[in-house]
Each structure stands twice: as structure tokens, then as C-alpha cells.
Write a protein that holds these residues in place. Sequence first.
Motif, PDB file in Angstrom:
ATOM      1  N   SER A 107       0.850  -1.180   0.000  1.00  0.00           N
ATOM      2  CA  SER A 107       0.000   0.000   0.000  1.00  0.00           C
ATOM      3  C   SER A 107       0.888   1.233   0.000  1.00  0.00           C
ATOM      4  O   SER A 107       2.034   1.197   0.409  1.00  0.00           O
ATOM      5  CB  SER A 107      -0.914  -0.002   1.226  1.00  0.00           C
ATOM      6  N   GLY A 108       0.342   2.337  -0.491  1.00  0.00           N
ATOM      7  CA  GLY A 108       1.089   3.590  -0.465  1.00  0.00           C
ATOM      8  C   GLY A 108       1.892   3.809  -1.715  1.00  0.00           C
ATOM      9  O   GLY A 108       1.347   3.966  -2.789  1.00  0.00           O
ATOM     10  N   GLY A 109       3.241   3.795  -1.600  1.00  0.00           N
ATOM     11  CA  GLY A 109       4.121   4.213  -2.670  1.00  0.00           C
ATOM     12  C   GLY A 109       4.079   3.310  -3.885  1.00  0.00           C
ATOM     13  O   GLY A 109       3.439   2.259  -3.901  1.00  0.00           O
ATOM     14  N   PRO A 110       4.790   3.691  -4.941  1.00  0.00           N
ATOM     15  CA  PRO A 110       4.741   2.963  -6.199  1.00  0.00           C
ATOM     16  C   PRO A 110       5.396   1.600  -6.109  1.00  0.00           C
ATOM     17  O   PRO A 110       6.333   1.380  -5.348  1.00  0.00           O
ATOM     18  CB  PRO A 110       5.514   3.883  -7.151  1.00  0.00           C
ATOM     19  N   THR A 111       4.895   0.662  -6.903  1.00  0.00           N
ATOM     20  CA  THR A 111       5.532  -0.637  -7.039  1.00  0.00           C
ATOM     21  C   THR A 111       6.670  -0.498  -8.044  1.00  0.00           C
ATOM     22  O   THR A 111       6.506   0.120  -9.092  1.00  0.00           O
ATOM     23  CB  THR A 111       4.518  -1.684  -7.550  1.00  0.00           C
ATOM     24  N   VAL A 112       7.828  -1.088  -7.739  1.00  0.00           N
ATOM     25  CA  VAL A 112       8.979  -1.025  -8.642  1.00  0.00           C
ATOM     26  C   VAL A 112       9.058  -2.333  -9.407  1.00  0.00           C
ATOM     27  O   VAL A 112       9.187  -3.409  -8.816  1.00  0.00           O
ATOM     28  CB  VAL A 112      10.280  -0.778  -7.857  1.00  0.00           C
ATOM     29  N   PHE A 113       8.964  -2.248 -10.746  1.00  0.00           N
ATOM     30  CA  PHE A 113       9.055  -3.421 -11.608  1.00  0.00           C
ATOM     31  C   PHE A 113      10.417  -3.444 -12.288  1.00  0.00           C
ATOM     32  O   PHE A 113      10.979  -2.403 -12.632  1.00  0.00           O
ATOM     33  CB  PHE A 113       7.968  -3.389 -12.689  1.00  0.00           C
ATOM     34  N   THR A 114      10.961  -4.656 -12.491  1.00  0.00           N
ATOM     35  CA  THR A 114      12.147  -4.771 -13.327  1.00  0.00           C
ATOM     36  C   THR A 114      11.740  -4.497 -14.775  1.00  0.00           C
ATOM     37  O   THR A 114      10.551  -4.474 -15.111  1.00  0.00           O
ATOM     38  CB  THR A 114      12.751  -6.175 -13.232  1.00  0.00           C
ATOM     39  N   GLN A 159     -16.838  -8.677   0.841  1.00  0.00           N
ATOM     40  CA  GLN A 159     -16.290  -7.587   1.651  1.00  0.00           C
ATOM     41  C   GLN A 159     -14.789  -7.784   1.887  1.00  0.00           C
ATOM     42  O   GLN A 159     -14.011  -6.830   1.821  1.00  0.00           O
ATOM     43  CB  GLN A 159     -17.034  -7.501   2.980  1.00  0.00           C
ATOM     44  N   ARG A 160     -14.392  -9.025   2.173  1.00  0.00           N
ATOM     45  CA  ARG A 160     -12.968  -9.298   2.398  1.00  0.00           C
ATOM     46  C   ARG A 160     -12.145  -8.964   1.163  1.00  0.00           C
ATOM     47  O   ARG A 160     -11.111  -8.279   1.240  1.00  0.00           O
ATOM     48  CB  ARG A 160     -12.779 -10.774   2.764  1.00  0.00           C
ATOM     49  N   ASN A 161     -12.584  -9.466   0.002  1.00  0.00           N
ATOM     50  CA  ASN A 161     -11.817  -9.260  -1.219  1.00  0.00           C
ATOM     51  C   ASN A 161     -11.754  -7.785  -1.606  1.00  0.00           C
ATOM     52  O   ASN A 161     -10.680  -7.275  -1.968  1.00  0.00           O
ATOM     53  CB  ASN A 161     -12.423 -10.075  -2.362  1.00  0.00           C
ATOM     54  N   TYR A 162     -12.887  -7.117  -1.514  1.00  0.00           N
ATOM     55  CA  TYR A 162     -12.889  -5.702  -1.876  1.00  0.00           C
ATOM     56  C   TYR A 162     -11.989  -4.910  -0.923  1.00  0.00           C
ATOM     57  O   TYR A 162     -11.200  -4.062  -1.355  1.00  0.00           O
ATOM     58  CB  TYR A 162     -14.305  -5.130  -1.854  1.00  0.00           C
ATOM     59  N   GLY A 163     -12.103  -5.189   0.372  1.00  0.00           N
ATOM     60  CA  GLY A 163     -11.283  -4.468   1.337  1.00  0.00           C
ATOM     61  C   GLY A 163      -9.799  -4.698   1.108  1.00  0.00           C
ATOM     62  O   GLY A 163      -8.986  -3.765   1.233  1.00  0.00           O
ATOM     63  N   HIS A 164      -9.430  -5.933   0.767  1.00  0.00           N
ATOM     64  CA  HIS A 164      -8.030  -6.259   0.513  1.00  0.00           C
ATOM     65  C   HIS A 164      -7.493  -5.453  -0.672  1.00  0.00           C
ATOM     66  O   HIS A 164      -6.387  -4.892  -0.603  1.00  0.00           O
ATOM     67  CB  HIS A 164      -7.920  -7.762   0.232  1.00  0.00           C
ATOM     68  N   VAL A 165      -8.266  -5.398  -1.744  1.00  0.00           N
ATOM     69  CA  VAL A 165      -7.826  -4.683  -2.941  1.00  0.00           C
ATOM     70  C   VAL A 165      -7.834  -3.173  -2.711  1.00  0.00           C
ATOM     71  O   VAL A 165      -6.868  -2.466  -3.051  1.00  0.00           O
ATOM     72  CB  VAL A 165      -8.732  -5.053  -4.138  1.00  0.00           C
ATOM     73  N   ALA A 166      -8.921  -2.669  -2.130  1.00  0.00           N
ATOM     74  CA  ALA A 166      -9.045  -1.222  -1.949  1.00  0.00           C
ATOM     75  C   ALA A 166      -7.952  -0.670  -1.044  1.00  0.00           C
ATOM     76  O   ALA A 166      -7.420   0.420  -1.280  1.00  0.00           O
ATOM     77  CB  ALA A 166     -10.422  -0.881  -1.389  1.00  0.00           C
ATOM     78  N   LEU A 187     -12.729 -15.569  -5.440  1.00  0.00           N
ATOM     79  CA  LEU A 187     -11.348 -15.136  -5.509  1.00  0.00           C
ATOM     80  C   LEU A 187     -10.631 -15.414  -4.191  1.00  0.00           C
ATOM     81  O   LEU A 187     -11.204 -15.216  -3.113  1.00  0.00           O
ATOM     82  CB  LEU A 187     -11.259 -13.639  -5.797  1.00  0.00           C
ATOM     83  N   GLY A 188      -9.371 -15.837  -4.288  1.00  0.00           N
ATOM     84  CA  GLY A 188      -8.519 -15.915  -3.109  1.00  0.00           C
ATOM     85  C   GLY A 188      -7.731 -14.629  -2.967  1.00  0.00           C
ATOM     86  O   GLY A 188      -7.705 -13.785  -3.875  1.00  0.00           O
ATOM     87  N   LEU A 189      -7.060 -14.466  -1.845  1.00  0.00           N
ATOM     88  CA  LEU A 189      -6.275 -13.248  -1.643  1.00  0.00           C
ATOM     89  C   LEU A 189      -5.102 -13.170  -2.610  1.00  0.00           C
ATOM     90  O   LEU A 189      -4.676 -12.067  -2.978  1.00  0.00           O
ATOM     91  CB  LEU A 189      -5.793 -13.174  -0.192  1.00  0.00           C
ATOM     92  N   ASP A 190      -4.572 -14.321  -3.066  1.00  0.00           N
ATOM     93  CA  ASP A 190      -3.527 -14.298  -4.086  1.00  0.00           C
ATOM     94  C   ASP A 190      -4.065 -13.714  -5.390  1.00  0.00           C
ATOM     95  O   ASP A 190      -3.367 -12.956  -6.078  1.00  0.00           O
ATOM     96  CB  ASP A 190      -2.991 -15.707  -4.334  1.00  0.00           C
ATOM     97  N   ASP A 191      -5.317 -14.069  -5.735  1.00  0.00           N
ATOM     98  CA  ASP A 191      -5.943 -13.486  -6.923  1.00  0.00           C
ATOM     99  C   ASP A 191      -6.092 -11.978  -6.766  1.00  0.00           C
ATOM    100  O   ASP A 191      -5.855 -11.206  -7.709  1.00  0.00           O
ATOM    101  CB  ASP A 191      -7.318 -14.106  -7.157  1.00  0.00           C
ATOM    102  N   CYS A 192      -6.486 -11.556  -5.586  1.00  0.00           N
ATOM    103  CA  CYS A 192      -6.635 -10.122  -5.325  1.00  0.00           C
ATOM    104  C   CYS A 192      -5.293  -9.398  -5.456  1.00  0.00           C
ATOM    105  O   CYS A 192      -5.221  -8.278  -5.983  1.00  0.00           O
ATOM    106  CB  CYS A 192      -7.225  -9.899  -3.937  1.00  0.00           C
TER     107      CYS A 192
END
Length: 429
Positions: A9-16, A300-307, A409-414
Amino acid sequence: MAARRAPTSGGPTVFTSQEARLAVEGGSPVRTGPWPTYDKGDVFISTEDEAAVTEAVRSRLYFRYDHRPYPDTCTGRFERRLSRYFGTAHALACSSGTTAIALGLLACGLEPGSPVACPAFTFAATPSAILLAGHRPVLVECDADLHLDLDDLKRVLSEGVKAVVVVHMRGFASDMPAICDLADEWGVPVIEDAVPALGARIGDRHLGTFGRFGAFSTQSDKSLNTGEGGFLLTDDEEAHARAVVYSGAYENRMNRHFEGEPPAVDDLAYPIFSFRMDEIRAALADALLDRLPRRLALHQRNYGHVAERLDGVDGIALRRPVASGAYLGEALVFRLEGATPEQCAWFARALCAEGVDARALGDRGDKNVRSFWNWRFLLGPDADAARAALPQTTRYVGEAIDIPLSANLGLDDCDDLVTAVRKVLSALA
């Protein structure tokens, strides 16, 4: 599955450099498995649910009005359970969410051809239901969070609309307390199109119980999925009786829906439209009710995890609920602020290539009937003129990205979803 940085969460993800190359441009996708959606057979069903349907089929009793006492029928049991679950006096199972909305409007007893307000951001079934009931849809702008715009609602109320159909679009609640207060000021009924929000609440109160009627669907990817079907809720006994007759309860069959003395409604004074739910779908819906709390919790769990992991990411504006938790969670909707419809269409295509189903709601090349300018049956063939008439909704829908969130969806999918959004967003930037 491609290697990638864990989302944070927060800052940008760094991709190779290898990770950053988009799948739409020949790179490796974030995920290769299918994104679960109803049209690919994604259902939330158990062997007990299947057994209930089999029992109904073997009974040879498929019509809701047979020799049995009404509470002993599948439909009768389902309706009574709905009343208990939602805390309403009456429930009526019918053939679709569209017919449920139309039945609510018909039961209100409006003059034929009355103007009826509904949001411009909704599925085409909402204005279609208003037309089905013999009335004229009046479109209301949406705000930046794609909710019904209260100021524009005030305007159409002042111009004489006779009812308001509110939509909890993509599972997010409209501001029902404020809308009902406005409607009360003008003395017009509110019908809730809760078709996409079965089980969602504002605080402790279910959506679909704020207005005079609440209309729901049990079709496709809804919280109770019977393929087709719907139901109507109300506390108004006499209006409920009229809806029952309109739905197809003839020759005193209306009386079966009341435990005591039925209201004095002449069942020969109204046409019958055969909008009934059959016993097989009612058996499935009744069984599905047992696991509805589990499904809602997973949404609710999946949406909260993603949001949580996308909140504050530069370039996107997550749709904000009108109150804490006032959403179902079966869809993620965000806007690419300032992006053109063409950029949003590219963004959605890029997400799909990464293995996450997505749609740009304002894609001009897509016959998406959630975009009001495609409602030629209502607004005619000139899409540019339709967009010019509702500039606020045009802008916000034009920036919107929609991603379905299955309860399976599982949390890995999220996490895959979050990674894909960040990856495509980095390329867009």
C-alpha cells in the motif's frame, strides 16, 4: 505466473524491465489463469443447493400456485424467508429484477406516462423497467463517485417527476437517507433498484428497505444466482397486493399471499403480466439463502483487501461509498482522473492481457449498455447529442474502469489484480 514485486500500500511498485513490459505489448502477463466471472461458469453453489433443485424437479410441481397451502410451496417459503431476512412485511418472487422494478412502479398507481427519475449511470434495465411500467424515464446526473447527484435530483423533482428509481449501481449504495428526504418533500415514492446490491447495507439497514419498494435480481452474478429471477420487497400491504395481481395471481390467487384477511384489492381490475418466479428457481434461491452471509463476507474481504492496497495510488480515484461499508464488494470501480475514453479503453485492454478482466465503462467502441448514450431506444441514434445533454455523467463514466470481484477469488488473486493495475498504471504514466 510471472515473477513480480509484492504489492504494497502507499508508494509505487517497482518493476524490473522484464516485469514492466506489458502483456499487451508482448511481455509476460501477471497471471495466466482465467479471471472468474459468471459467464465462465463461476458460481457460488453447493451440493445442498443442487439437491434442492433436484427435489423440486422430482416433485412434478413447477407452478407456484398448486394444490398445496402457499407456505408449503418453494416460492412461498422463499418469500417468507426474504421477509424475515430483510425485516419487511412482504416479499414477492418474480421473473427478473427488471420486472420487480416495473411491478413496484405499477403498484404505486401513477398516471400513465408519468415522468420517473433514474440515474444516468445505471444498467439499461432501469429505464427499460420504467418504460415497461408505462412511464417516461428522466435521467439524473451522477457525481464524481458515480452516485446519484443530489443537486440534479432536486432539479428534476422541482420540474415535476412523479417517482424516483434509485440504483445502487455496481453494489455501491446511493445516499438513501438524503434521497428519501428529498422525495418526501415533494411527496413522490422511491423505488430502490437494488438489483446489483443484494445483501449490502447502510449501517444496519439493508438496501432495498429504504424506499416504498425494493427490487432485486437473482440473475447471473447476483448474490443469489438462479440464472434468471428477482423479487420485490415492501411494507405497504395494499400496494403489495396490487403487485401480486400484476405479477400474475389471478382467480383469487392473490389471497394466498396473506395469512389473514387480504386487502380489498379487486384482482379483476388489473392486467396480469405473468412475471412470476417458478418453483425450481425458488427452490434454488431458498437454498442459496443459507450461504448468503458467507458470500457477502467474502465479497467484503476481497474488496477491502484490494481497496486498501490501491488507496492513495497516484492516477486513480477509487469510488468512495456514501457511508462506511455501504457497498457489496462484487465489483471494483475506479476512475482514471483526467484520462480520455480512449486511454481508459486501452487501460482496460491492457488489464485483460495481464489476466484480469476489466472494462472501460465509457469506451466509445463498446456497446456497453451501462453507458447511457448507447440507449438508442430512449435517446435516439445521436450519441454525441446524448452525451452533451448529460456532461457530468459523460465525464465520470468516461473515466471509469470496472473489474468484477468474484466471491470465489482468493487473496492471491486479489494481489494479482493489484499488481496488474499498478503495472498498467505505470505504463500509462
